[in-house]
Design a protein around this motif. Structure first.
Motif, short mmCIF file in Angstrom:
data_model
loop_
_atom_site.label_atom_id
_atom_site.label_comp_id
_atom_site.label_asym_id
_atom_site.label_seq_id
_atom_site.Cartn_x
_atom_site.Cartn_y
_atom_site.Cartn_z
N PRO A 187 44.11 19.06 42.39
CA PRO A 187 45.10 18.72 43.20
C PRO A 187 45.88 17.41 42.80
O PRO A 187 45.30 16.59 41.95
CB PRO A 187 44.26 18.52 44.48
CG PRO A 187 42.90 18.26 43.95
CD PRO A 187 42.72 19.03 42.51
N ARG B 141 43.44 12.85 44.84
CA ARG B 141 42.13 12.99 44.85
C ARG B 141 41.42 11.72 44.87
O ARG B 141 41.97 10.52 44.35
CB ARG B 141 41.99 13.80 43.44
CG ARG B 141 40.69 14.54 43.39
CD ARG B 141 40.33 15.43 41.84
NE ARG B 141 39.42 16.14 41.94
CZ ARG B 141 39.06 16.77 40.92
NH1 ARG B 141 39.76 16.80 39.89
NH2 ARG B 141 37.90 17.69 41.09
N ILE C 47 45.09 22.65 46.14
CA ILE C 47 45.93 23.41 45.17
C ILE C 47 46.79 24.60 45.63
O ILE C 47 46.19 25.38 46.61
CB ILE C 47 45.07 23.85 43.73
CG1 ILE C 47 44.19 22.71 43.20
CG2 ILE C 47 45.91 24.67 42.96
CD1 ILE C 47 43.27 22.98 42.49
#
Length: 395
Positions: free
Chosen positions: A4, A7, A395
């Motif tokens: 991602p 984070r 994601i």
């Protein structure tokens, strides 16, 4: 890399791509039963019982299933329900123990998350990627819908349980703050409605309020839209709103010169049935600039802005609106509302009988409304912040 964009710093490594069917079990269809009045214990959750905004179980209309109850259809810890048909296809609900004994209906699919964090999986059902996937998958037939096999193919990403837990904890904090904001707003809105009713009752008893025909305090504005003002609509929750900004597009005719002009403080009556307002809604324009509305609407100038403000909150109550309009309305073919702009004024409302009281009441109601607007801004900010996290922490 499958990572991602946002984070926690203590975590690294790629996330694992998988399918919903790899992390969930069940994919069961709900019970085919009608609803009956709530029996005091057994709740029945249908698509319409999942709140559109919060994805939580709605307590607005609690019912029970009208059938022999089987434990198979009970919703339990770590269960997620997915709407499988209709315009709400893709809507989801994560079971919470506070919702108690809950049976799920046939247009819902139940999955269980046995090994991963259920809220982490549930959160991935609220991203833009998920909504895009729902749109594509459900558009394959005339009636939108996704079956259990199709749901099991939804692609998602997994990380270790520690990172799942930390992400879920953060997003849950936003849920709690959003829920608190909603409660604050609900209480303030209830306060306005309660104040309006109590002030009327006390005023009638003390002879400081009286019944007044709207013809005495409102005058129809017949000004046409010769200056090509922006076209607005009327919303139950937001009042006078810009069509493009609120609805995403304009529904106005190409030539709007015959539309009605609305000025700041004017009262607008829509004549369009909606929800709890089967005879239409009545709102005051809070917009500073002049705007235009449909020629089907009635537009009225109040005797003064304070009268307009009190009428705005008076008609915010659906019972007040319906009781006022019902004797005046004739419904035509296809449930159309037949009432002239002038006839709208031919009934009474309860208003203070002196100018000072009118000003004080209007100021009080406006101050509460200002608090509601402030808290709505906070609520929208929290929602935007959570949506940002959903888009960047997955994601």
């Amino acid at each position: 890399m499958n990572v991602p964009t946002l984070r926690f710093p203590e975590f690294g490594g790629e996330w694992k791509k998988c399918k919903l069917g790899d992390v969930a079990t069940g994919f069961d269809y709900g019970m085919n039963a009608a609803a009956k009045p709530f029996d005091g214990n057994n709740k029945y959750i249908r698509i319409t019982d999942i709140n559109e905004s919060s994805s939580e179980y709605s307590y607005n209309d609690v019912v029970s299933p009208d059938a022999i109850l089987q434990d198979f259809y009970l919703v339990k810890d770590n269960d997620i329900l997915l709407a499988r048909t209709g315009a709400s296809t893709g809507k989801s609900y994560l079971y919470k123990s506070k919702d108690g004994c809950l049976y799920f209906a046939g247009f819902l699919i139940r999955i269980n998350i046995p090994n991963d964090n259920p809220y982490f999986i549930f959160s991935q059902l609220h991203t833009t990627n998920y909504r895009k996937w729902i749109t594509i998958m459900s558009a394959r037939s005339g009636q939108p819908g996704i079956n259990s096999q199709e749901y099991s193919s939804y692609p998602l990403y997994l990380t270790n349980k520690e990172e799942q837990s930390k992400i879920s904890t953060l997003l849950s904090k936003f849920d709690e703050r959003i829920a608190t904001q909603n409660k604050i707003i609900d209480r303030l809105e209830s306060l306005i409605k309660g104040l309006c009713l109590n002030l009327q009752l006390i005023g009638l008893k003390d002879n400081t309020w009286q019944k007044v025909y709207l013809t005495e305090v409102l005058t129809e504005r017949k000004e046409k839209n010769k200056d090509n003002y922006e076209v607005h609509s009327v919303s139950v929750s937001h009042g006078i709103v810009n069509q493009i900004g609120y609805l995403g597009r304009s529904f106005a005719a190409e030539d709007t010169s015959n539309y009605h002009v609305v000025k700041n403080g004017d009262i607008v009556y829509t004549k369009s049935p909606t929800g709890e307002f089967p005879y239409g809604i009545v709102k005051q324009s809070m917009i500073i600039e002049n705007v235009a509305v449909s020629p089907l609407y009635g537009v009225y100038m109040p005797e003064n802005k304070y009268i307009g403000t009190i009428l705005h909150y008076y008609f915010m109550n659906c019972n007040n609106t319906n009781n006022y309009l019902h004797p005046l309305i004739q419904k035509g073919a296809k449930n159309t509302i037949n009432i002239t702009n002038q006839h709208f004024l031919d009934n009474t409302v309860i208003l203070p009988n002196n100018t000072e009281e009118i000003k004080n009441v209007a100021s009080l109601l406006s101050s509460i409304q200002y608090k509601i607007a402030t808290n709505n801004k906070l609520l929208n900010n929290y929602k935007k912040q959570k949506q940002y996290l959903l888009q960047h922490m997955f994601i």
